[in-house]
Design a protein around this motif. Structure first.
Motif, PDB file in Angstrom:
ATOM      1  N   ASP A   1      -7.001   5.433   8.880  1.00 37.43           N
ATOM      2  CA  ASP A   1      -6.878   4.846   7.540  1.00 37.43           C
ATOM      3  C   ASP A   1      -6.744   5.934   6.481  1.00 37.43           C
ATOM      4  OD1 ASP A   1      -7.023   2.317   8.578  1.00 37.43           O
ATOM      5  OD2 ASP A   1      -9.149   2.008   8.098  1.00 37.43           O
ATOM      6  N   SER A   2      -7.534   7.003   6.620  1.00 33.85           N
ATOM      7  CA  SER A   2      -7.416   8.091   5.638  1.00 33.85           C
ATOM      8  C   SER A   2      -6.065   8.783   5.773  1.00 33.85           C
ATOM      9  CB  SER A   2      -8.566   9.084   5.781  1.00 33.85           C
ATOM     10  OG  SER A   2      -8.482   9.752   7.028  1.00 33.85           O
TER      11      SER A   2
ATOM     12  N   GLU B   1     -18.100   3.369  18.444  1.00 30.43           N
ATOM     13  CA  GLU B   1     -18.279   4.336  17.348  1.00 30.43           C
ATOM     14  C   GLU B   1     -17.074   5.271  17.265  1.00 30.43           C
ATOM     15  OE1 GLU B   1     -19.877   5.797  14.039  1.00 30.43           O
ATOM     16  OE2 GLU B   1     -20.685   4.123  15.178  1.00 30.43           O
TER      17      GLU B   1
ATOM     18  N   LYS C   1     -10.377   4.882  13.646  1.00 28.12           N
ATOM     19  CA  LYS C   1      -9.792   3.972  12.649  1.00 28.12           C
ATOM     20  C   LYS C   1      -9.975   4.538  11.248  1.00 28.12           C
ATOM     21  CE  LYS C   1      -9.796  -0.785  10.999  1.00 28.12           C
ATOM     22  NZ  LYS C   1      -9.584  -0.432   9.640  1.00 28.12           N
ATOM     23  N   SER C   2     -11.152   5.085  10.995  1.00 29.66           N
ATOM     24  CA  SER C   2     -11.408   5.691   9.683  1.00 29.66           C
ATOM     25  C   SER C   2     -10.448   6.849   9.434  1.00 29.66           C
ATOM     26  CB  SER C   2     -12.861   6.164   9.612  1.00 29.66           C
ATOM     27  OG  SER C   2     -13.079   6.930   8.460  1.00 29.66           O
ATOM     28  N   ARG C   3     -10.271   7.719  10.453  1.00 30.28           N
ATOM     29  CA  ARG C   3      -9.341   8.841  10.305  1.00 30.28           C
ATOM     30  C   ARG C   3      -7.906   8.343  10.126  1.00 30.28           C
ATOM     31  NH1 ARG C   3     -12.453  10.822  14.548  1.00 30.28           N
ATOM     32  NH2 ARG C   3     -10.774  10.395  16.015  1.00 30.28           N
TER      33      ARG C   3
ATOM     34  N   ARG D   1     -14.300   3.364  15.715  1.00 31.34           N
ATOM     35  CA  ARG D   1     -14.491   3.265  14.251  1.00 31.34           C
ATOM     36  C   ARG D   1     -14.108   4.579  13.570  1.00 31.34           C
ATOM     37  NH1 ARG D   1     -19.584   0.919  15.752  1.00 31.34           N
ATOM     38  NH2 ARG D   1     -19.359  -1.337  15.786  1.00 31.34           N
ATOM     39  N   ASP D   2     -14.527   5.696  14.178  1.00 29.09           N
ATOM     40  CA  ASP D   2     -14.170   7.003  13.611  1.00 29.09           C
ATOM     41  C   ASP D   2     -12.658   7.203  13.620  1.00 29.09           C
ATOM     42  OD1 ASP D   2     -16.821   7.555  13.204  1.00 29.09           O
ATOM     43  OD2 ASP D   2     -17.036   8.832  14.977  1.00 29.09           O
TER      44      ASP D   2
ATOM     45  N   ARG E   1      -3.576   6.547   4.062  1.00 33.36           N
ATOM     46  CA  ARG E   1      -3.694   6.700   2.598  1.00 33.36           C
ATOM     47  C   ARG E   1      -3.076   8.024   2.143  1.00 33.36           C
ATOM     48  NH1 ARG E   1      -8.671   4.337   3.582  1.00 33.36           N
ATOM     49  NH2 ARG E   1      -9.717   6.341   3.669  1.00 33.36           N
TER      50      ARG E   1
END
Length: 193
Positions: free
Chosen positions: A88-89, A78, A84-86, A81-82, A92
């Motif tokens: 990715d953002s 988890e 990776k999400s951060r 994933r967090d 971007r």
């Protein structure tokens, strides 16, 4: 599967395996011999006791360790994933900032180019105006010099003709007649242009 069914399956397996082994002729599993039967029965009893002891003492600890490990792995996944999400953002946002900076830089370049074009156009127009003014002044000076030269031409032509005729003939010509001939020649020349 309940514990009882597991124990029953194990006991059944311990009974069936020796019977099939005896049927195939393994002398160490000869159940006609009482010693072999006692060994098998005590082996099953000891195994069942060890299984019960292990299931009540050691296996719960192992199960707790496995559950803790599974919880830790799930937490790590988890967290990954967090992260990776951060990430990715962040990627971007960096891409958006880069695109915005490129657009701003291109706009600044275009503005500077347009400003330079306008400045060059203004400078060119001012230079053209100055050159036109100088050209008109030069044309005026040329026209004045030409007018002065043309005004002086009859006098110079008359003096030259008098000097020439006097030298050639030895006699001085009539200045009024000579002046009239020169004026007519100049007028004819001016009409021919």
């Amino acid at each position: 599967m309940s514990r009882f069914s597991r124990i029953a399956n194990l006991t059944l397996g311990l009974i069936v395996v020796p019977l099939t082994a005896m049927a195939e002729g393994l002398p160490q599993l000869d159940f006609a011999n009482k010693l072999t039967t006692y060994q098998v029965v005590w082996g099953v009893v000891i195994f069942v006791v060890l299984y019960i002891l292990a299931s009540r003492t050691a296996l719960p600890k192992v199960e707790a360790v496995l559950e803790e490990r599974a919880r830790r792995i799930a937490g790590d996944l988890e967290g990954a994933r967090d992260a990776k999400s951060r990430a990715d953002s962040g990627i971007r946002a960096a891409a958006d900032a880069t695109a915005k900076a490129r657009a701003e830089a291109q706009a600044a370049i275009n503005a500077a180019l347009e400003s330079s074009k306008q400045a060059a156009a203004l400078q060119s127009a001012a230079l053209n105006d100055r050159l036109d003014k100088q050209l008109k002044e030069a044309e005026g000076q040329i026209a004045a010099a030409r007018g002065a030269a043309l005004a002086a031409l009859p006098g110079v032509a008359t003096d030259t003709a008098i000097a020439l005729i006097t030298r050639l003939t030895g006699m001085a010509p009539d200045p009024a007649r000579l002046s009239g001939a020169i004026d007519a020649a100049i007028a004819a020349r001016a009409a021919g242009q």
